[in-house]
Design a protein around this motif. Structure first.
Motif, PDB file in Angstrom:
ATOM      1  N   ARG A   3       2.959   8.214  17.591  1.00 51.87           N
ATOM      2  CA  ARG A   3       2.308   7.023  16.860  1.00 51.87           C
ATOM      3  C   ARG A   3       1.853   6.230  17.990  1.00 51.87           C
ATOM      4  NH1 ARG A   3       3.254   5.100  11.050  1.00 51.87           N
ATOM      5  NH2 ARG A   3       0.957   5.104  10.815  1.00 51.87           N
ATOM      6  N   GLY A  44       8.507   6.362   5.563  1.00 57.98           N
ATOM      7  CA  GLY A  44       8.798   4.991   5.980  1.00 57.98           C
ATOM      8  C   GLY A  44       9.601   4.216   5.061  1.00 57.98           C
ATOM      9  N   GLU A  84      -2.135  -0.027  11.975  1.00 62.13           N
ATOM     10  CA  GLU A  84      -1.880   1.116  11.131  1.00 62.13           C
ATOM     11  C   GLU A  84      -0.471   1.063  10.498  1.00 62.13           C
ATOM     12  OE1 GLU A  84      -1.742   4.666  13.609  1.00 62.13           O
ATOM     13  OE2 GLU A  84      -3.685   4.046  14.704  1.00 62.13           O
ATOM     14  N   LEU A  85       0.460   0.460  11.108  1.00 59.07           N
ATOM     15  CA  LEU A  85       1.838   0.068  10.604  1.00 59.07           C
ATOM     16  C   LEU A  85       1.696  -0.571   9.318  1.00 59.07           C
ATOM     17  CD1 LEU A  85       3.805  -0.367  13.943  1.00 59.07           C
ATOM     18  CD2 LEU A  85       3.899   1.694  12.488  1.00 59.07           C
ATOM     19  N   ARG A 133       0.819  -1.079   0.157  1.00 58.46           N
ATOM     20  CA  ARG A 133      -0.103  -0.148   0.030  1.00 58.46           C
ATOM     21  C   ARG A 133       0.971   1.359   0.101  1.00 58.46           C
ATOM     22  NH1 ARG A 133      -4.112  -1.950   4.573  1.00 58.46           N
ATOM     23  NH2 ARG A 133      -4.374  -3.811   4.115  1.00 58.46           N
ATOM     24  N   ARG A 184       4.221  -1.541   6.093  1.00 61.13           N
ATOM     25  CA  ARG A 184       5.232  -2.391   6.833  1.00 61.13           C
ATOM     26  C   ARG A 184       4.676  -3.972   6.727  1.00 61.13           C
ATOM     27  NH1 ARG A 184       8.471   0.789  11.061  1.00 61.13           N
ATOM     28  NH2 ARG A 184       7.837   2.784  10.748  1.00 61.13           N
ATOM     29  N   ASP A 222       0.583   1.213   6.393  1.00 60.03           N
ATOM     30  CA  ASP A 222       1.467   2.086   5.944  1.00 60.03           C
ATOM     31  C   ASP A 222       2.620   1.258   4.992  1.00 60.03           C
ATOM     32  OD1 ASP A 222       0.447   4.224   6.951  1.00 60.03           O
ATOM     33  OD2 ASP A 222       2.164   4.376   8.464  1.00 60.03           O
ATOM     34  N   ASP A 228       2.515   4.593   1.280  1.00 62.85           N
ATOM     35  CA  ASP A 228       3.208   4.959   2.402  1.00 62.85           C
ATOM     36  C   ASP A 228       2.173   6.077   2.905  1.00 62.85           C
ATOM     37  OD1 ASP A 228       4.280   5.923   4.668  1.00 62.85           O
ATOM     38  OD2 ASP A 228       6.085   4.696   4.069  1.00 62.85           O
ATOM     39  N   ALA A 229       1.414   6.164   4.169  1.00 64.51           N
ATOM     40  CA  ALA A 229       0.792   7.423   4.615  1.00 64.51           C
ATOM     41  C   ALA A 229       1.611   8.315   5.085  1.00 64.51           C
ATOM     42  CB  ALA A 229      -0.163   6.990   5.699  1.00 64.51           C
ATOM     43  N   ASN A 230       3.119   8.156   5.237  1.00 65.24           N
ATOM     44  CA  ASN A 230       3.780   9.045   5.723  1.00 65.24           C
ATOM     45  C   ASN A 230       4.456  10.117   4.584  1.00 65.24           C
ATOM     46  OD1 ASN A 230       3.344   8.750   8.524  1.00 65.24           O
ATOM     47  ND2 ASN A 230       5.331   7.394   8.691  1.00 65.24           N
TER      48      ASN A 230
END
Lengths: 447, 366
Positions: free
Chosen positions: A142, A14, A200-201, A6, A206, A204, A8-10
């Motif tokens: 987080r 990440g 959540e990780l 997916r 992971r 992102d 990366d939301a950051n």
């Protein structure tokens, strides 16, 4: 359930998503073989849970993947890098570990503990870079430990401490995260909180692998489960395929009922006491032993939940001609009755018992030698009073109570009538229900 | 306060304390000297190289040639007016002893802090893996049986004994590239017991040298010279600096070896390096001063109480506090009514203070 990494939301902060592939890994401690030719692969951005009985090799497999244990055969690769061939500095940039327990009996401030996660990224003499600082702050945010940042680690609670160790692993910014029993010492609230952070990780990108003791939580949070038994992989797949009554019976040697959780819809596992398969524990209960003078005794069970399910299992295994009801669909006891192929008066969940259900109940109670009331819940309603009426007609009663009555019984008149029934009943525990049934039968032959 | 700033201010503060303790100590003794005179005499003793002279000559053995040998020429930097007797007492008698005390205290306290962190054991001290016993065995052998010891000097004999013991304990405890800390501890205890027997045997047969050997084992700084300082200082200084560079690894090792591995520490290599360096530093200290107990145990505990467990600040501050502590206790040892070995004073003062902290529940495990 995600096959593709997916985004990366950051915003790219990440790490790159990575695959974990374990091939033919065997491990032994001296003569004791712990893992035998285990192969599995974890896709980028996937949350895989290791489940299995104690001693199945969950932690050993996790430690082999982390590089802490060197397998005697086979390879572990993370994004095509063999973790056992590279320096600890290199492997610690690929995989971070949240151990089951960390010795933290010294008073480092929480922030310093999290900062230790940056160790693999820092050179010996330079002070922490902006990247390091930002990673530490993000990890604190987080895991919702930012407000603890300046507290000494030995002065925070066990649940907070576990989150700090998780923050340390997050600050390490590795593509792969390994968790060993991340919820083992936490209360229910912190368990959920921790696993939500992990989820959540995973969102992102992971890749997360966790050994999880709690099957319900594993079913609820993991994309796939790996069921281990005796150092080998028993079943791999989505939770609903891995956690079945059959697989659990084979691996845990447990008598368990798997039902969908009414709230989350994921699998819920309820362990039930062993019947005859475990004679020592259930007290000399050989099949047919409960028979009285050649005739098979019969019992009807009224009640719900694991208490009723346990009672049902024990009686059925001992050869008692048992029936149950009224029992709402989806209840553990209903599931158990269905599996044991026991005669049951089924009611739709949350529906009122019909007139024919009531008639069936009266008939079963009248026909049975003994009526067993197991954690019965009755409200001050017409249905409740009607249910008690049927029970009052029973000649011989056995009461099995594990949940306190005030949680189950409502209304003064109902409570008084319930207590009157208990007065003349033989009280028992789920373990001793068979003896209680026998005792009531003996009482009948004496009179 | 930011940690680097905090470390710097503590280090600077403890350096000032060390200088103050040094001046006060140099002023005390059978001859009282005014502290300002002490300061001037100390500065007078500072020399810097000014050039190379080739006047001295040496004769090459066997050939009979005489060749000039280049040597550095030194000049004093300062020229304060100080009476000659005071200049001699301060610069040649008291200062070497004081500087040596500070070097030894510096070394032992730093090594003690490292060992307590390394073993995650509050009882660990620099001699835990037998370094001091090895030094004592070497020293007693050199005193009682000089003919049997190939290396002439007492210092060298003690130094080699210490390092050989550390190496032996490490070799015994290592198997398949791994050195479990618990095995290391047990091997250290066993070797110490064995060396204790050897030392006792040598003492029984040491005859007239018994007194000298016993005094050495108590730890003393009597008759210290600048050459003693020259022997111990390089090892202690370089060793502690390198140990400070590994402070972050020591912190991570406090989490346990497996966690440290997962955080990128090469655990076995780091352990070897920490053990080797702290053994070297300890060996340098005990070789010149004998077995001085309690500095390496008490000082790191007190500093941990004050500055916390972070080795990045704990190591330099323990080293400097250890230096001041040993200078102060040695002053008591030599300036009292009758001179006693400093090891007696450190233990006599250190043990009750440690017990006080223990009873107040101020001292915890690492």
């Amino acid at each position: 359930m995600t096959d593709t990494p997916r985004p990366d939301a950051n915003g790219g902060a990440g790490p790159e998503p990575a695959t974990v592939s374990v091939e033919d890994v065997s491990l032994s401690f001296g003569d004791l073989s712990v893992l035998e030719a285990v192969s599995l692969s974890v896709e980028p951005g996937e949350f895989v849970g290791f489940v299995g009985p104690n001693g199945a090799g969950k932690t050993s497999l996790l430690r082999s993947i982390s590089g802490a244990l060197e397998p005697s055969a086979g390879t572990v690769e993370i994004s095509d890098t063999n973790v056992h061939d590279v320096s600890s500095r290199r492997s610690s940039r690929l995989v971070a570990v949240v151990p089951q327990d960390t010795s933290l009996s010294f008073s480092f401030p929480v922030r310093d503990v999290v900062e230790m996660g940056r160790h693999p990224h820092r050179s010996r003499f330079s002070p922490p870079s902006d990247d390091d600082r930002a990673a530490v702050e993000r990890a604190l945010e987080r895991t919702r430990t930012a407000e603890l940042a300046d507290r000494p680690i030995d002065e925070v609670s066990g649940g907070q401490r576990q989150r700090v160790v998780l923050a340390r692993a997050i600050a390490q910014e590795t593509p792969v995260l390994l968790l060993d029993e991340p919820t083992a010492s936490l209360d229910i609230n912190h368990q959920i909180e921790t696993l939500e952070v992990v989820r959540e990780l995973v969102a992102d990108g992971r890749t997360v692998v966790a050994a999880i003791h709690d099957l319900d939580l594993a079913a609820r949070y993991c994309d796939r489960l790996v069921l281990l038994a005796d150092g080998t992989v028993h079943t791999v797949g989505p939770p609903s395929a891995v956690l079945t009554t059959e697989t659990l019976a084979e691996t845990f040697e447990a008598n368990a009922a798997v039902t969908p959780n009414p709230v989350t819809g994921t699998a819920t596992v309820t362990a039930l006491p062993h019947g005859t398969s475990d004679g020592a524990e259930s007290g000399r209960a050989e099949p047919g032993e409960a028979t009285d003078g050649g005739r098979t005794p019969s019992a009807h069970v009224v009640g719900t939940g694991s208490t009723a399910a346990g009672v049902l299992t024990r009686l059925e295994r001992a050869g008692v001609d048992v029936s149950i009801g009224p029992i709402p669909g989806g209840d553990v006891a209903d599931e158990t009755a269905r599996r044991l192929e026991v005669d049951r008066i089924a009611v739709e969940p949350f529906a009122r018992p019909s007139a024919s259900d009531r008639a069936a109940l009266d008939e079963r109670v009248r026909g049975a030698d003994v009526t067993v009331v197991a954690d019965l819940a009755v409200g001050a309603t017409e249905d409740g009073r009607r249910l008690l009426e049927s029970i009052e007609t029973a000649e011989r009663l056995v009461f099995v109570e594990r949940r306190p009555p005030e949680e189950r019984i409502d209304g003064n008149d109902v409570r008084r009538r319930y207590e009157d029934c208990r007065e003349r009943a033989v009280e028992a525990t789920p373990e001793s229900v068979l003896e209680a049934v026998r005792a009531t039968l003996r009482r009948r032959s004496e009179t | 306060m930011m940690r680097p700033v905090r470390t710097l201010s503590w280090t600077a503060g403890l350096l000032v304390v060390l200088i103050a303790v040094t001046i006060v100590s140099a002023a005390l003794g059978p001859v009282r000297i005014d502290p300002t005179v002490v300061a001037k005499a100390t500065l007078n003793a500072v020399i810097v190289p000014s050039g190379i002279v080739t006047e001295s000559a040496t004769t090459i053995p066997g050939l009979g040639w005489t060749v000039p040998v280049p040597a550095l020429e030194y000049v004093p930097v300062f020229g304060f007016d100080v009476p000659d007797t005071h200049q001699t007492i301060v610069a040649d008698i008291r200062l070497p002893r004081i500087v040596l005390a500070s070097v030894v205290g510096f070394a032992l306290a730093a090594a003690g802090a490292v060992m307590q962190g390394f073993f995650r054991n509050p009882l660990a001290d620099p001699s835990i893996i037998g370094v001091s016993s090895g030094a004592a065995a070497g020293a007693v052998a050199a005193i009682a049986f000089p003919a049997l010891v190939p290396f002439g000097s007492l210092h060298l004999s003690a130094f080699i004994g210490a390092l050989a013991t550390a190496f032996l304990v490490y070799a015994i405890a290592t198997e398949g590239g791994k050195t479990p800390v618990a095995t290391l501890l047990l091997a250290g205890v066993a070797i110490q017991a064995f060396l204790g027997a050897m030392i006792s045997y040598m003492l029984v047969h040491s005859g007239d040298d018994l007194r000298q050997a016993v005094i050495w084992m108590m730890g003393h700084l009597h008759n210290s010279t600048w050459s003693d300082v020259g022997f111990a200082l390089p090892f202690a200084f370089v060793g502690v600096i390198v140990l400070c560079a590994y402070a972050r690894e020591l912190n991570v090792l406090l989490l346990g070896e497996e966690d440290a591995h997962h955080l990128g520490v090469d655990v076995e290599r780091t352990k070897l390096l920490l053990l080797a360096l702290s053994s070297l530093v300890t060996a340098a200290g005990v070789a010149v001063a004998g077995v001085i107990g309690f500095v390496g145990l008490v000082v790191p505990h007190i500093m941990r109480l004050i500055v916390g467990p972070d080795h990045r600040i704990l190591l330099p501050t323990s080293a400097l506090a250890g230096a001041s502590f040993l200078v102060a206790t040695d002053t008591i040892a030599r300036a009292g009514p009758a001179e006693v070995p400093v090891g007696i004073v450190t233990a006599a003062l250190g043990a009750p203070f440690f017990l006080f902290l223990l009873v107040r529940r101020e001292v915890h495990s690492v």
